[in-house]
Write a protein that holds these residues in place. Sequence first.
Motif, PDB file in Angstrom:
ATOM      1  N   ARG A  87       1.001  -4.130  -7.381  1.00 14.65           N
ATOM      2  CA  ARG A  87      -0.096  -4.094  -8.343  1.00 14.65           C
ATOM      3  C   ARG A  87       0.042  -5.214  -9.367  1.00 14.65           C
TER       4      ARG A  87
ATOM      5  N   VAL B  76      -9.387   6.623  -3.455  1.00 17.50           N
ATOM      6  CA  VAL B  76      -8.362   6.204  -4.411  1.00 17.50           C
ATOM      7  C   VAL B  76      -8.806   4.899  -5.071  1.00 17.50           C
TER       8      VAL B  76
ATOM      9  N   ARG C 289      -6.710  -0.250  -7.601  1.00 19.35           N
ATOM     10  CA  ARG C 289      -5.444  -0.619  -8.228  1.00 19.35           C
ATOM     11  C   ARG C 289      -4.377   0.443  -7.999  1.00 19.35           C
ATOM     12  N   ARG C 290      -4.788   1.710  -7.843  1.00 22.41           N
ATOM     13  CA  ARG C 290      -3.827   2.796  -7.668  1.00 22.41           C
ATOM     14  C   ARG C 290      -3.333   2.912  -6.226  1.00 22.41           C
ATOM     15  N   ARG C 291      -3.876   2.108  -5.348  1.00 23.52           N
ATOM     16  CA  ARG C 291      -3.434   2.145  -3.959  1.00 23.52           C
ATOM     17  C   ARG C 291      -2.115   1.397  -3.757  1.00 23.52           C
ATOM     18  N   TYR C 292      -1.684   0.650  -4.771  1.00 25.19           N
ATOM     19  CA  TYR C 292      -0.542  -0.237  -4.588  1.00 25.19           C
ATOM     20  C   TYR C 292       0.662   0.169  -5.425  1.00 25.19           C
ATOM     21  N   HIS C 293       1.830  -0.095  -4.864  1.00 24.06           N
ATOM     22  CA  HIS C 293       3.098   0.056  -5.564  1.00 24.06           C
ATOM     23  C   HIS C 293       3.091  -0.831  -6.811  1.00 24.06           C
ATOM     24  N   PRO C 294       3.811  -0.447  -7.899  1.00 23.82           N
ATOM     25  CA  PRO C 294       3.761  -1.232  -9.133  1.00 23.82           C
ATOM     26  C   PRO C 294       4.072  -2.715  -8.976  1.00 23.82           C
TER      27      PRO C 294
ATOM     28  N   ASP D  50       0.842  -1.192   0.000  1.00 21.02           N
ATOM     29  CA  ASP D  50       0.000   0.000   0.000  1.00 21.02           C
ATOM     30  C   ASP D  50       0.887   1.255   0.000  1.00 21.02           C
ATOM     31  N   TRP D  51       0.559   2.228  -0.849  1.00 15.46           N
ATOM     32  CA  TRP D  51       1.361   3.451  -0.937  1.00 15.46           C
ATOM     33  C   TRP D  51       1.401   4.229   0.373  1.00 15.46           C
TER      34      TRP D  51
ATOM     35  N   ASP E 258      -2.652  -7.993 -10.246  1.00 10.77           N
ATOM     36  CA  ASP E 258      -3.072  -8.167 -11.639  1.00 10.77           C
ATOM     37  C   ASP E 258      -2.857  -9.610 -12.101  1.00 10.77           C
TER      38      ASP E 258
END
Length: 321
Positions: free
Chosen positions: A281, A270, A273-278, A34-35, A285
């Motif tokens: 993510r 948010v 999917r945008r809550r997570y580091h690449p 989580d960011w 995915d």
Amino acid sequence: MTAEPAPGEQPAAAAPGGPEPLGPDSLTWKYFGDWRGVLLAPWAGAMQNMHPALGAGVAEHSRFFEERWQRLFRSLYPIGGVVYDGPRAVETARQVRGYHDTVRGMDRRGRPYHALDPDTFYWAHATFFMLTVLIADRFGPGLDEAAKRQLFDEHVRWYRLYGVSMRPVPESWEEFQAYWDRMAAEVLEDNQPTRDVLDIGRIARPPALSWLPERVWRVLRGPQARVTVWLTVGLFPPAVRERLGYRWSVRDERRLRLLGRVVRQAWRLVPPRRRYHPRARAGWDRVAGRRSAASPVVETPRRNLPPPEARDSPRHYSPRV
């Protein structure tokens, strides 16, 4: 050190009967990538550096303070990969372990240290576990004791992937709490690497804000630094605050709890999917079928790489991107 795979080559999967990586059913998957964890980066850095051996290794072998943002953001990729890389997580863990092979020496008090000493290596992992607890408990929905025990069990499973001694690992959540308190009260030290982590009044712009004029950043970074240090101090164990000479009032605690509620409510806006580091993510995915299991792991962008002269060092994660 475990060799990095060549471009396009797939890392080895976990051996049958070996340590089992965590999956999307775990609470660790829900919170670790989580960011919001970036809010706790100075906390984690300070807690790690206060360990005598870890602080000595940083003082003598690390260039962290020359490239703070780059080091932080690139480290998220392999460290996060140990949680989110699925069948490849064992290989990622062995790579991370390999970066520590040559970090050894003698500190200023004449004490020998090695980054792969079990007590030292586990302490770093313990801070990542507690970072996960704090994200969920302070900036998320909160955790009951059953959830904390689950996260504890998951952190043991996660740690097992590194293939190092399990000797320092407590047997239960209750034993871990006693271990954490003892480390804070008896082992952690006030040292220069810790003070350097907390000295962020002149920190450079984050790479993501390179568009921001330098004069604007100079105005913003003072208040940003004060809030960041205040937040970090509020999350320290009381014994650590005392050792470093900080005070924490009832009013401070109320404000921190209010900040936690604000972050928690804002986070709901948010997209998931945008809550997570690449790297995290990519794991989500993959299990959702949006990413092929055969796809290469997501690596740090080039802007986060170490300086050119350090990219061949075995101590650095420096993928060919």
